[in-house]
Scaffold this active site. Sequence first.
Site, mmCIF file in Angstrom:
data_model
loop_
_atom_site.group_PDB
_atom_site.id
_atom_site.type_symbol
_atom_site.label_atom_id
_atom_site.label_comp_id
_atom_site.label_asym_id
_atom_site.label_seq_id
_atom_site.Cartn_x
_atom_site.Cartn_y
_atom_site.Cartn_z
ATOM 1 N N GLU A 182 32.385 42.239 41.971
ATOM 2 C CA GLU A 182 32.346 42.388 40.509
ATOM 3 C C GLU A 182 31.626 41.215 39.856
ATOM 4 O O GLU A 182 30.844 41.401 38.918
ATOM 5 C CB GLU A 182 33.777 42.540 39.982
ATOM 6 N N ASP A 321 52.015 39.013 45.400
ATOM 7 C CA ASP A 321 51.123 38.384 46.377
ATOM 8 C C ASP A 321 51.860 37.476 47.347
ATOM 9 O O ASP A 321 51.265 37.002 48.323
ATOM 10 C CB ASP A 321 50.064 37.543 45.652
#
Length: 445
Positions: A182, A321
């Site tokens: 990205e 995470d």
Amino acid sequence: MTATPYRPQGNRHHVVVIGAGLGGIKAVQKLKNENVDVTLIDRTNHHLFQPLLYQVATGILSTGEVAPSTRQILRGQDNASFFQGDVTDINLESRTVSAEFEGATRVFEYDSLVVAAGAGQSYFGNDHFAKFAPGMKTLDDALELRSRFLGAFEKAAMTDDAEERKRLLTFVIVGAGPTGVELAGQVAELAKRTLDNEFTTINPAEATIYLLDGAPQVLPPFGKRLGKKAQRVLEKAGVDVRLNAMVTNVDEDAVTYKDMKTEEETTLVAETKIWSAGVSASPLGKMVADQAGVEVDRAGRVSVNADLTVGEYTNVYVIGDMINLNKLPGVAQVAMQGGTHVGKLIAAKLDEESTANEREPFDYFDKGSMAIVSRFNAVVKMGKKVELSGFIGWAAWLFIHVLYLVTNRNRFITLLNWGLNVVSADRGNLAFTRNQRHARNAIED
């Protein structure tokens, strides 16, 4: 320092949540109508939507769109309080959490604890790379990168030396996962579309953008077909994609990588380097794991039970995470679903009439992976069979990401900015300062 540990008045069950990211916010919101008091602690005063952080770095969105105030998010939740501070200690035996902010320290007593402190950038043991190649995990990172990107063009406009100009207009991005892809696509668009005709002494479109990864393909989790599609789109946009390229050194002037097939080393001279190649769980995970007698993996992720509790501590949960469970990926959906799951379990334990399983295993529903490659082009993988790309993938990416933003205000303004970016090359958030570029290293020094 407060002498008596903090506990809300009323002596209801007290839930302390560490981390105001996607998982932490979901856990707090899930407990909104329950007979509990919730205290949320975070080192910043905002809830960061990390998946859109690269758009702050490249001037599409402002910080407010991806990082609304945590206090404003919780303003309508009467049973929730927020404290800003760095968590310095977690004591599972005394059921306390200590946090510090600007020299002031406070201790919080809990009945249930949710650790959702997220992850930072990992340099795989080469932490000295960080000085020259920042990652992108915080608002500070995004603003520093914006300053580095735009500052490179400004410095290039000030020199007549062809070699120096080439160095200044070379950008190296390490890591071809979603963040790296990205970023590479947006830096290419910034150079070739946004800054077109804005300089009189340089042509921004002459910028060279490299995307490096030690893996044999772009976006490995997406499969070979979508990975190759994303690579073709990037190369068409002018990004030089180099795979099987293991970075061996990063310094002030260059990035050196080794070809995994030929063992040959190549050095790319570049002003701007960005690291997006790995993550490392918050050190709070190891602090909890050591006390609970459980393992952490190489990335610092905690081995949790099926219900996201830790060891024998049925009142301590780790999510997002930070967990090592069933090879779950470190993506937004895992954090969000984990936060909701933990909130549900805590509520079930407190409801004497509830028939819900208080130790219900966390069942992750994979809603797919997605990455935007360029304007009007994204890749989406949903399950084993559904793969989208091009404009349809781009539209799906927009819809999902707007949906996951926390407030209606953020959704509206983000959509407005995206709409303006479609019809105009201009970007409304290209301001940068010298402080943004130099503050991180200055503070560390």
